[in-house]
Design an enzyme around this catalytic site. Sequence first.
Site, mmCIF file in Angstrom:
data_model
loop_
_atom_site.group_PDB
_atom_site.id
_atom_site.type_symbol
_atom_site.label_atom_id
_atom_site.label_comp_id
_atom_site.label_asym_id
_atom_site.label_seq_id
_atom_site.Cartn_x
_atom_site.Cartn_y
_atom_site.Cartn_z
ATOM 1 N N SER A 135 0.858 -1.183 0.000
ATOM 2 C CA SER A 135 0.000 0.000 0.000
ATOM 3 C C SER A 135 0.897 1.237 0.000
ATOM 4 O O SER A 135 1.683 1.442 0.924
ATOM 5 C CB SER A 135 -0.883 -0.023 1.257
ATOM 6 N N LYS A 161 -1.242 -1.072 -4.345
ATOM 7 C CA LYS A 161 -2.399 -0.229 -4.023
ATOM 8 C C LYS A 161 -1.873 1.178 -3.803
ATOM 9 O O LYS A 161 -0.834 1.374 -3.183
ATOM 10 C CB LYS A 161 -3.049 -0.790 -2.752
ATOM 11 N N LYS A 163 -3.065 5.157 -2.504
ATOM 12 C CA LYS A 163 -4.095 5.953 -1.846
ATOM 13 C C LYS A 163 -4.501 7.085 -2.783
ATOM 14 O O LYS A 163 -3.649 7.658 -3.481
ATOM 15 C CB LYS A 163 -3.539 6.536 -0.539
ATOM 16 N N ASP A 188 -7.294 3.024 -2.966
ATOM 17 C CA ASP A 188 -8.005 3.072 -1.686
ATOM 18 C C ASP A 188 -8.271 4.537 -1.355
ATOM 19 O O ASP A 188 -7.340 5.338 -1.238
ATOM 20 C CB ASP A 188 -7.147 2.417 -0.587
ATOM 21 N N GLU A 213 -11.190 0.604 -3.232
ATOM 22 C CA GLU A 213 -11.459 0.314 -1.819
ATOM 23 C C GLU A 213 -12.092 1.510 -1.121
ATOM 24 O O GLU A 213 -11.580 2.635 -1.205
ATOM 25 C CB GLU A 213 -10.126 -0.064 -1.152
ATOM 26 N N ASP A 238 -13.751 -1.776 3.307
ATOM 27 C CA ASP A 238 -12.815 -1.863 4.436
ATOM 28 C C ASP A 238 -13.549 -1.306 5.659
ATOM 29 O O ASP A 238 -14.166 -2.065 6.426
ATOM 30 C CB ASP A 238 -11.536 -1.065 4.079
ATOM 31 N N LYS A 262 -9.709 -7.080 8.293
ATOM 32 C CA LYS A 262 -8.698 -6.698 9.278
ATOM 33 C C LYS A 262 -9.163 -7.269 10.598
ATOM 34 O O LYS A 262 -10.294 -6.969 11.032
ATOM 35 C CB LYS A 262 -8.568 -5.174 9.384
ATOM 36 N N GLY A 290 -3.968 -4.082 6.184
ATOM 37 C CA GLY A 290 -2.872 -3.796 7.110
ATOM 38 C C GLY A 290 -3.120 -2.480 7.810
ATOM 39 O O GLY A 290 -3.916 -1.653 7.346
HETATM 40 O O1 OSB Z 1 -7.195 1.796 4.648
HETATM 41 O O2 OSB Z 1 -6.107 0.015 4.472
HETATM 42 C C1 OSB Z 1 -6.230 1.139 4.949
HETATM 43 C C2 OSB Z 1 -3.117 2.078 6.958
HETATM 44 C C3 OSB Z 1 -3.690 2.667 8.054
HETATM 45 C C4 OSB Z 1 -5.054 2.787 8.125
HETATM 46 C C5 OSB Z 1 -5.849 2.305 7.082
HETATM 47 C C6 OSB Z 1 -5.277 1.692 5.975
HETATM 48 C C7 OSB Z 1 -3.881 1.615 5.898
HETATM 49 C C8 OSB Z 1 -3.174 1.068 4.745
HETATM 50 C C9 OSB Z 1 -1.756 0.608 4.979
HETATM 51 O O3 OSB Z 1 -3.611 1.047 3.619
HETATM 52 C C10 OSB Z 1 -1.572 -0.862 4.941
HETATM 53 C C11 OSB Z 1 -0.218 -1.234 5.493
HETATM 54 O O4 OSB Z 1 0.766 -1.042 4.786
HETATM 55 O O5 OSB Z 1 -0.156 -1.710 6.639
HETATM 56 MG MG MG Z 2 -8.409 0.657 3.362
#
Ligand code: OSB
Ligand code: MG
Length: 369
Positions: A135, A161, A163, A188, A213, A238, A262, A290
């Site tokens: 991510s 992925k 953001k 995401d 996402e 999510d 999660k 994650g």
């Molecule tokens: O939306 O998946 C998410 C990190 C913190 C809070 C929300 C998210 C995330 C990530 C990072 O996308 C995932 C990772 O590298 O641990």
């Molecule tokens: Mg997410």
Amino acid sequence: MKIERIEVRRLRLPLRFPFETSFGRTTAKDFLLVSASADGVTGYGECVADDDPYYLPETNGTVLHLLRDFLVPLVLGRELGHPRELRTLFARVRGHEMAKAALEMAAFELLARRQAVPLYRVLGGRGGVIASGVSIGLQKDVGELLDKVAAEKEAGYRRIKIKIKPGHDRELVSAIRDRYPELPLMVDANSAYSLSDAPLFREMDAHRLMMVEQPLAFDDIVDHATLQRQIDTPVCLDESIHSAEDARRALDLGACRVVNVKVGRVGGFTEAAMVHDVCRARGVPVWCGGMLESGIGRLANVHLQTLPGFTLPGDTAASARYFEEDLVDPPVVVAADGTIAVPEGPGIGHEIVWPRVERATTFREEWRC
Ligand code: OSB
Ligand code: MG
């Protein structure tokens, strides 16, 4: 087993790089680590709450309150046949999934250590390897993002992925697509859009993303269903999914075609496996999200992903992307083929490095019966 001691520590680990999403920017991982002991054996559960309520409502403060005043008193000194009983025991407490999960995960890890088996065994998974995805947070500009994508692709990750947020979406995706037409790519939004942005997502259909996402509100499934009807790209939820029942309702409504699981967001391993089961029974792919976890929570995610319904690479990446020094030794590493080896040692399967935990600890509280 009877849990006779529960400890919570608050830890602070600097992140090697700030992680930026549509809801904010993180420069350090500030989290709670729960330990549960029975008969001289201790298990560990990492809490995914942050210091702030910007991803979901829980915070380190609310988790500590729930543990101290409600969850620990329910568990301490009680004869437990199996950690899965905690889900039922905690059912009366509404919400607070991250608090419940941290304690339940510690109880599962304790069980695995008592039985001297890897965590995946007590979760019903298997040994071997899991596929790893990555991510990438919001970057300064498109050039920096392309550099990051190139580096992660080179490192072997099976899926990338990125953001997105309003004003930082279509041009990011099209720049990556121009350079890598076949890259397994997804976005995401962390709830940064509304239904009036449907035309943007229709436009992005052309980029053949694996999924989008959580584009809409953190507590919505109705508008997500409307959006999913209007676009070809699968929607993945999510933030909106806190239980197997939430997943069932979202799927009944057509709010998504993929689910991000999660453990912390759904209240523990037992509920996470139930979300997995609901999706698997309907042929809906799941993957493991994650939360920038330290090695302890990261390895918990590795074990969970050995359940058969985790058919897509998750957000479990190498420790070195996040921390100078992880709390576990060896750290979590990703092989050149984009896989992570599932540990075979007891519990999470890697040693916890106690001097590092001590150095990172900013607060500690314990309860005994
Ligand atoms: O939306 O998946 C998410 C990190 C913190 C809070 C929300 C998210 C995330 C990530 C990072 O996308 C995932 C990772 O590298 O641990
Ligand atoms: Mg997410």
